[in-house]
Design a protein around this motif. Structure first.
Motif, mmCIF file in Angstrom:
data_model
loop_
_atom_site.group_PDB
_atom_site.id
_atom_site.type_symbol
_atom_site.label_atom_id
_atom_site.label_comp_id
_atom_site.label_asym_id
_atom_site.label_seq_id
_atom_site.Cartn_x
_atom_site.Cartn_y
_atom_site.Cartn_z
ATOM 1 N N ILE A 119 52.835 35.338 37.663
ATOM 2 C CA ILE A 119 52.124 36.728 38.339
ATOM 3 C C ILE A 119 52.920 36.846 39.528
ATOM 4 C CG2 ILE A 119 50.261 37.431 39.793
ATOM 5 C CD1 ILE A 119 48.428 35.803 37.846
ATOM 6 N N LEU A 120 53.450 37.953 39.662
ATOM 7 C CA LEU A 120 54.448 38.389 41.090
ATOM 8 C C LEU A 120 53.638 38.989 41.882
ATOM 9 C CD1 LEU A 120 57.208 40.049 38.698
ATOM 10 C CD2 LEU A 120 56.851 37.563 39.170
ATOM 11 N N SER A 121 54.359 39.320 43.097
ATOM 12 C CA SER A 121 53.878 39.818 44.262
ATOM 13 C C SER A 121 53.802 41.360 44.163
ATOM 14 C CB SER A 121 54.613 39.614 45.447
ATOM 15 O OG SER A 121 56.043 39.962 45.287
ATOM 16 N N ASP A 122 54.502 42.116 43.143
ATOM 17 C CA ASP A 122 54.538 43.691 42.993
ATOM 18 C C ASP A 122 53.119 44.103 42.877
ATOM 19 O OD1 ASP A 122 56.861 42.069 42.023
ATOM 20 O OD2 ASP A 122 57.597 44.107 41.975
ATOM 21 N N LYS A 123 52.765 45.148 43.456
ATOM 22 C CA LYS A 123 51.390 46.047 43.466
ATOM 23 C C LYS A 123 51.677 47.313 43.229
ATOM 24 C CE LYS A 123 48.888 42.373 46.012
ATOM 25 N NZ LYS A 123 47.901 42.176 47.386
ATOM 26 N N LYS A 124 50.829 48.058 42.597
ATOM 27 C CA LYS A 124 50.740 49.480 42.413
ATOM 28 C C LYS A 124 49.607 50.093 41.973
ATOM 29 C CE LYS A 124 52.995 50.423 37.601
ATOM 30 N NZ LYS A 124 54.070 51.094 37.301
ATOM 31 N N LYS A 125 49.086 51.280 42.268
ATOM 32 C CA LYS A 125 47.951 51.708 41.803
ATOM 33 C C LYS A 125 48.123 52.604 40.725
ATOM 34 C CE LYS A 125 43.858 54.197 43.955
ATOM 35 N NZ LYS A 125 43.342 54.601 44.958
ATOM 36 N N ILE A 126 47.343 52.238 39.410
ATOM 37 C CA ILE A 126 47.408 53.030 38.128
ATOM 38 C C ILE A 126 46.068 53.597 37.914
ATOM 39 C CG2 ILE A 126 47.545 52.964 35.910
ATOM 40 C CD1 ILE A 126 49.291 50.293 36.187
ATOM 41 N N ASP A 128 42.634 54.727 39.258
ATOM 42 C CA ASP A 128 41.845 54.243 40.203
ATOM 43 C C ASP A 128 42.016 52.788 40.430
ATOM 44 O OD1 ASP A 128 40.701 56.910 40.648
ATOM 45 O OD2 ASP A 128 39.257 56.513 39.416
ATOM 46 N N PHE A 129 42.755 52.075 39.810
ATOM 47 C CA PHE A 129 42.749 50.781 39.709
ATOM 48 C C PHE A 129 43.970 50.110 40.876
ATOM 49 C CE2 PHE A 129 40.773 51.249 35.688
ATOM 50 C CZ PHE A 129 39.620 50.687 35.773
ATOM 51 N N GLU A 130 43.635 49.273 41.562
ATOM 52 C CA GLU A 130 44.873 48.394 42.459
ATOM 53 C C GLU A 130 45.297 47.408 41.344
ATOM 54 O OE1 GLU A 130 45.992 49.381 45.015
ATOM 55 O OE2 GLU A 130 44.756 50.968 45.587
ATOM 56 N N CYS A 131 46.573 47.440 41.073
ATOM 57 C CA CYS A 131 47.115 46.445 40.020
ATOM 58 C C CYS A 131 48.211 45.541 40.282
ATOM 59 C CB CYS A 131 47.527 47.304 38.549
ATOM 60 S SG CYS A 131 46.480 48.322 37.768
ATOM 61 N N ARG A 132 48.320 44.370 39.804
ATOM 62 C CA ARG A 132 49.243 43.490 40.073
ATOM 63 C C ARG A 132 50.044 43.371 38.934
ATOM 64 N NH1 ARG A 132 47.630 37.930 43.019
ATOM 65 N NH2 ARG A 132 49.946 38.022 43.183
ATOM 66 N N LYS A 133 51.348 43.008 39.078
ATOM 67 C CA LYS A 133 52.449 42.794 38.024
ATOM 68 C C LYS A 133 52.221 41.348 37.639
ATOM 69 C CE LYS A 133 57.361 43.909 37.129
ATOM 70 N NZ LYS A 133 58.461 44.275 37.710
ATOM 71 N N ALA A 134 52.816 41.121 36.299
ATOM 72 C CA ALA A 134 52.606 40.028 35.567
ATOM 73 C C ALA A 134 53.790 40.138 34.444
ATOM 74 C CB ALA A 134 51.465 39.231 35.082
ATOM 75 N N THR A 148 44.191 44.552 36.481
ATOM 76 C CA THR A 148 43.546 44.692 37.768
ATOM 77 C C THR A 148 42.364 43.644 37.925
ATOM 78 O OG1 THR A 148 42.050 46.309 39.005
ATOM 79 C CG2 THR A 148 41.964 46.330 36.530
ATOM 80 N N GLN A 149 42.111 43.007 39.140
ATOM 81 C CA GLN A 149 41.127 42.201 39.288
ATOM 82 C C GLN A 149 39.620 42.861 39.626
ATOM 83 O OE1 GLN A 149 43.877 40.116 41.894
ATOM 84 N NE2 GLN A 149 42.791 38.214 41.307
ATOM 85 N N SER A 150 39.838 44.150 39.772
ATOM 86 C CA SER A 150 38.604 44.949 39.644
ATOM 87 C C SER A 150 37.592 44.838 38.611
ATOM 88 C CB SER A 150 38.999 46.422 40.003
ATOM 89 O OG SER A 150 39.791 46.781 41.072
ATOM 90 N N ILE A 151 38.358 44.499 37.619
ATOM 91 C CA ILE A 151 37.592 44.108 36.360
ATOM 92 C C ILE A 151 37.916 42.638 35.958
ATOM 93 C CG2 ILE A 151 36.796 44.753 33.915
ATOM 94 C CD1 ILE A 151 37.720 47.546 34.607
ATOM 95 N N PRO A 152 37.168 41.821 36.581
ATOM 96 C CA PRO A 152 37.662 40.258 36.139
ATOM 97 C C PRO A 152 37.372 39.586 34.932
ATOM 98 C CG PRO A 152 35.700 40.432 37.751
ATOM 99 C CD PRO A 152 36.123 41.615 37.468
ATOM 100 N N PRO A 164 43.906 36.979 35.533
ATOM 101 C CA PRO A 164 42.574 37.142 36.371
ATOM 102 C C PRO A 164 42.129 38.448 36.434
ATOM 103 C CG PRO A 164 44.378 36.789 37.728
ATOM 104 C CD PRO A 164 44.894 36.487 36.332
ATOM 105 N N GLY A 165 42.103 39.306 35.178
ATOM 106 C CA GLY A 165 41.674 40.696 35.370
ATOM 107 C C GLY A 165 42.086 41.441 33.926
ATOM 108 N N ILE A 166 41.398 42.472 33.732
ATOM 109 C CA ILE A 166 41.505 43.440 32.538
ATOM 110 C C ILE A 166 43.356 43.879 32.452
ATOM 111 C CG2 ILE A 166 40.743 45.611 33.403
ATOM 112 C CD1 ILE A 166 40.419 43.943 29.740
ATOM 113 N N ILE A 167 43.971 43.850 31.516
ATOM 114 C CA ILE A 167 45.174 44.600 31.452
ATOM 115 C C ILE A 167 44.992 45.978 31.339
ATOM 116 C CG2 ILE A 167 47.440 44.709 30.225
ATOM 117 C CD1 ILE A 167 47.189 41.623 29.475
ATOM 118 N N VAL A 168 45.788 46.641 32.356
ATOM 119 C CA VAL A 168 45.749 48.436 32.334
ATOM 120 C C VAL A 168 46.872 48.735 31.703
ATOM 121 C CG1 VAL A 168 45.660 50.328 33.823
ATOM 122 C CG2 VAL A 168 44.413 48.088 34.676
ATOM 123 N N LYS A 169 48.100 48.060 31.666
ATOM 124 C CA LYS A 169 49.410 48.650 31.068
ATOM 125 C C LYS A 169 50.017 47.225 30.922
ATOM 126 C CE LYS A 169 53.492 51.224 31.853
ATOM 127 N NZ LYS A 169 53.654 51.944 30.533
#
Length: 269
Positions: A119-126, A128-134, A148-152, A164-169
């Motif tokens: 899990i990396l520190s990169d973040k971006k919004k896809i 409506d979801f705030e996402c983290r990179k892995a 996104t950890q919005s959907i854990p 720790p969250g659903i994969i958006v992409k």
């Protein structure tokens, strides 16, 4: 996709409690790695309490038909296009599902390859979801995911899970395969309607099945003494040229030889 997620705030809480959810993904992939053309298909990740199934729309419809009538739809003669996985979310058991094209014989391959996510520190919004990179290595490919950890829920398309969250992409670094979440909804029925009957095989077994099928796609039909018949536009039976059909199938297999598990690719001649 923005319209799809407008209803998320209204239904997410109820879905999270029930754990009966459907995540719809758009898959873009290259059947032939040497050509730029992409194929797009819709896939469904159905999550029902402690189980999930990931399959294309046709397979999902076929599974429902089999449950109701015992008969389903025909399967693809190209094994690489069968991107079907079932997971036991409680035991973390993941199985790839394979069908023979003519008789719907079903095989399961246990996916034992560990997903060592970074899990990396990169973040971006896809959307409506705030996402983290892995990132992760799987099947001889390097993958980049946004979750996104919005959907854990530690789930995602195909074999991918454990974040720790659903994969958006998620896509491999060569963009041969790219999965994108396009819709979230309540699971339509209180059942995944897929059969758990089948034979568990190894990757080596699967390679032999593929090689034997390529050598003679109609061997099983011949062994069972089943005749193949076709008709013209008027419904008249016409002679079947198995040699011609075999050459066509072999060409189709060779030209669509870009399996998602690149480390299990067969080099057909």
């Amino acid at each position: 996709m923005k319209k799809v997620f407008l209803i998320l705030g209204c239904i997410l809480s109820a879905m999270m409690l029930s754990q009966k959810m459907t995540f719809v993904y758009d898959l873009k992939f290259k059947p032939n790695p040497n050509k730029p053309e992409l194929t797009t298909e819709t896939y469904y990740l159905d999550v029902f309490e402690k189980e999930s199934a990931f399959r294309c729309e046709r397979e999902r419809v076929s599974d429902s038909m089999i449950q109701r009538t015992g008969l389903g739809l025909g399967r693809s003669p190209v094994f690489n296009s069968q991107i079907y996985v079932v997971k036991n979310l409680e035991t973390a058991n993941i199985q790839k599902v394979i069908f023979m094209s003519f008789f719907n014989d079903k095989y399961f391959i246990n996916i034992d390859e560990n997903l060592n996510w970074k899990i990396l520190s990169d973040k971006k919004k896809i959307e409506d979801f705030e996402c983290r990179k892995a990132t992760v290595e799987y099947g001889g490919r390097s993958w980049i995911a946004w979750f996104t950890q919005s959907i854990p829920i530690p789930e995602g398309p195909y074999i991918f899970n454990g974040l720790p969250g659903i994969i958006v992409k998620i896509s491999d670094d060569q963009e041969n395969y790219s999965f994108n979440l396009i819709k979230i909804k309540k699971l339509e029925k209180d059942s995944l309607f897929f059969s758990k009957k089948g034979t568990t095989i190894s990757w080596e077994d699967f390679q032999k099945i593929q090689s034997d099928y390529y050598a003679d796609p109609f061997a099983e039909l011949k062994a069972r003494n089943i005749k193949i018949q076709s008709g013209d536009e008027k419904g008249n039976l016409i002679p079947t040229d198995l040699n011609k059909m075999t050459k066509q199938l072999k060409k189709q297999i060779r030209e669509n030889n870009n399996p998602i598990e690149l480390n299990h690719k067969i080099d057909y001649e």
